[in-house]
Write a protein that holds these residues in place. Structure first.
Motif, PDB file in Angstrom:
ATOM      1  N   LEU A  80       0.829  -1.204   0.000  1.00 46.07           N
ATOM      2  CA  LEU A  80       0.000   0.000   0.000  1.00 46.07           C
ATOM      3  C   LEU A  80       0.864   1.255   0.000  1.00 46.07           C
ATOM      4  N   PHE A  81       1.909   1.275   0.827  1.00 51.60           N
ATOM      5  CA  PHE A  81       2.824   2.421   0.824  1.00 51.60           C
ATOM      6  C   PHE A  81       3.402   2.646  -0.568  1.00 51.60           C
ATOM      7  N   ALA A  82       3.843   1.565  -1.215  1.00 54.31           N
ATOM      8  CA  ALA A  82       4.439   1.689  -2.546  1.00 54.31           C
ATOM      9  C   ALA A  82       3.430   2.224  -3.549  1.00 54.31           C
ATOM     10  N   GLU A  83       2.199   1.725  -3.476  1.00 51.73           N
ATOM     11  CA  GLU A  83       1.153   2.172  -4.402  1.00 51.73           C
ATOM     12  C   GLU A  83       0.832   3.650  -4.202  1.00 51.73           C
ATOM     13  N   LEU A  84       0.655   4.054  -2.947  1.00 48.81           N
ATOM     14  CA  LEU A  84       0.319   5.446  -2.661  1.00 48.81           C
ATOM     15  C   LEU A  84       1.467   6.378  -3.032  1.00 48.81           C
ATOM     16  N   GLN A  85       2.675   5.941  -2.743  1.00 47.21           N
ATOM     17  CA  GLN A  85       3.830   6.770  -3.054  1.00 47.21           C
ATOM     18  C   GLN A  85       3.984   6.965  -4.561  1.00 47.21           C
ATOM     19  N   GLY A  86       3.746   5.898  -5.312  1.00 43.31           N
ATOM     20  CA  GLY A  86       3.804   6.021  -6.757  1.00 43.31           C
ATOM     21  C   GLY A  86       2.743   6.965  -7.292  1.00 43.31           C
ATOM     22  N   ARG A  87       1.585   6.975  -6.654  1.00 37.84           N
ATOM     23  CA  ARG A  87       0.484   7.822  -7.097  1.00 37.84           C
ATOM     24  C   ARG A  87       0.670   9.279  -6.682  1.00 37.84           C
ATOM     25  N   LEU A  88       1.222   9.497  -5.468  1.00 36.99           N
ATOM     26  CA  LEU A  88       1.302  10.848  -4.912  1.00 36.99           C
ATOM     27  C   LEU A  88       2.680  11.486  -5.047  1.00 36.99           C
ATOM     28  N   ASN A  89       3.700  10.702  -5.392  1.00 41.26           N
ATOM     29  CA  ASN A  89       5.081  11.176  -5.509  1.00 41.26           C
ATOM     30  C   ASN A  89       5.580  11.777  -4.196  1.00 41.26           C
ATOM     31  N   THR A  90       5.164  11.175  -3.092  1.00 47.84           N
ATOM     32  CA  THR A  90       5.557  11.637  -1.761  1.00 47.84           C
ATOM     33  C   THR A  90       6.883  11.004  -1.354  1.00 47.84           C
ATOM     34  N   ALA A  91       7.719  11.758  -0.654  1.00 46.35           N
ATOM     35  CA  ALA A  91       8.934  11.192  -0.071  1.00 46.35           C
ATOM     36  C   ALA A  91       8.545  10.391   1.172  1.00 46.35           C
ATOM     37  N   LEU A  92       9.188   9.244   1.363  1.00 47.54           N
ATOM     38  CA  LEU A  92       8.876   8.373   2.497  1.00 47.54           C
ATOM     39  C   LEU A  92      10.146   8.114   3.299  1.00 47.54           C
ATOM     40  N   LEU A  93      10.097   8.436   4.587  1.00 49.84           N
ATOM     41  CA  LEU A  93      11.154   8.085   5.524  1.00 49.84           C
ATOM     42  C   LEU A  93      10.596   7.002   6.430  1.00 49.84           C
ATOM     43  N   MET A  94      11.132   5.787   6.311  1.00 51.51           N
ATOM     44  CA  MET A  94      10.613   4.669   7.092  1.00 51.51           C
ATOM     45  C   MET A  94      11.644   4.216   8.115  1.00 51.51           C
TER      46      MET A  94
END
Length: 338
Positions: free
Chosen positions: A209-223
């Motif tokens: 889900l994180f990968a899908e949302l990030q691909g859609r929103l182009n958001t930077a993710l710090l995990m």
């Protein structure tokens, strides 16, 4: 997981979303200061995922929360944190509160603790939208809330909207806090051990889900995670932390395949494989240091099979050991001075 350590694909990112330079965090205690994070630097671009990887107590979560200024007045935070070019540590408290949830969002480890048990899920997300003026009125915010619940893969958004947190499974509650996190289309999402309390199947669904949302929103993710498999599954870049410092950083595929620091190598050696016989896991010798413990040299030296006498007297610098890669071990990288 859907990918092994060796199969991490390269991803392309764009503008810099978050930059952290020389971040240090200490806490006031009786008799002095506990230095929990020391001289941490990294950056992550839009659409990119950076994973802070290390054992519990290594300073990962302290780092993540310092970026959002969530430690309170007993903490001393120095360095520089830039969010899309804006210096966060210099902002007033009201300005920082306005940034949280809108430009930068936190997905916590425990969604049960993050959600108000006495309020329905839909009302809690709607409140975030109205607080940050991400919807023109309550009716629009309620409609947007239902869209968000649908976007994070909740099969019956209407039912979820009316539910109390205790009426949902752990995986569904985690999806709710992710929906809350993306509600205002932030530049950066910080996910602090977001899959720790979930079983393996649900964990994989949340990471997808994180990968899908990030691909859609182009958001930077710090995990933030202690799990090497999670890092392998989601990371573009990995920063390995130990005793409050970054000891190795670089592209995930390189760091997790050919580590250049003994601690990273020890983490990988400790992973079970189908060939590992019962009782033959390669545990890292000794115990992690107590948070804030001081060392004259390398903090990992007492647990390291490569340590020399000089490792206990001189603190190794984090230096470039290959293009795009840095490590703090002059023993494994002998061309660099300690």
């Amino acid at each position: 997981m859907s990918q092994t350590v060796q199969e991490i694909p390269a991803r392309v990112a764009s503008a810099e979303a978050l930059r952290v330079d020389d971040l240090a965090v200490s806490f006031a205690v009786h008799g002095g200061q506990v230095h929990a994070v020391r001289s941490v630097s990294f950056h992550v671009r839009a659409g990119q995922t950076l994973v802070l990887l290390g054992e519990s107590g290594s300073g990962k979560s302290v780092t993540a929360r310092a970026i959002m200024r969530l430690h309170g007045r007993r903490a001393k935070v120095t360095g520089r944190v830039e969010l899309s070019g804006r210096e966060v540590l210099a902002l007033s408290d009201p300005d920082v509160r306005a940034l949280r949830g809108s430009r930068i969002a936190l997905v916590p480890q425990d969604p049960t603790a993050a959600l108000d048990p006495l309020r329905r899920v839909g009302a809690q997300i709607t409140e975030v939208l109205l607080l940050h003026r991400a919807a023109p009125d309550k009716k629009a915010a309620q409609a947007r809330t239902r869209e968000l619940l649908r976007a994070v893969g909740i099969p019956d958004p209407e039912r979820a909207y009316r539910s109390f947190p205790h009426e949902m499974s752990g995986g569904m509650r985690q999806r709710v806090v992710i929906a809350m996190g993306i509600s205002c289309d932030p530049d950066v999402i910080i996910a602090d051990e977001p899959t720790t309390a979930l079983d393996v199947t649900v964990q994989a669904q949340i990471l997808d889900l994180f990968a899908e949302l990030q691909g859609r929103l182009n958001t930077a993710l710090l995990m933030v995670t202690h799990d090497v498999h999670v890092a392998a599954d989601v990371a573009d870049l990995v920063a390995v932390m130990y005793a409050g410092r970054i000891v190795e950083t670089g592209p995930a595929a390189d760091v997790l395949k050919t580590p250049r620091h003994p601690y990273t190598q020890a983490l990988l050696d400790a992973l079970p494989t189908p060939q590992t016989a019962r009782g033959e896991l390669h545990a890292i010798a000794g115990s992690p240091p107590v948070a804030g413990q001081e060392f004259p040299g390398c903090a990992f030296a007492d647990r390291c099979t490569h340590a020399l006498d000089t490792c206990r007297t001189a603190e190794p610098r984090l230096v470039e050991v290959a293009p795009g890669r840095r490590a703090a071990c002059p023993v494994l990288n002998p061309t660099e001075a300690p």
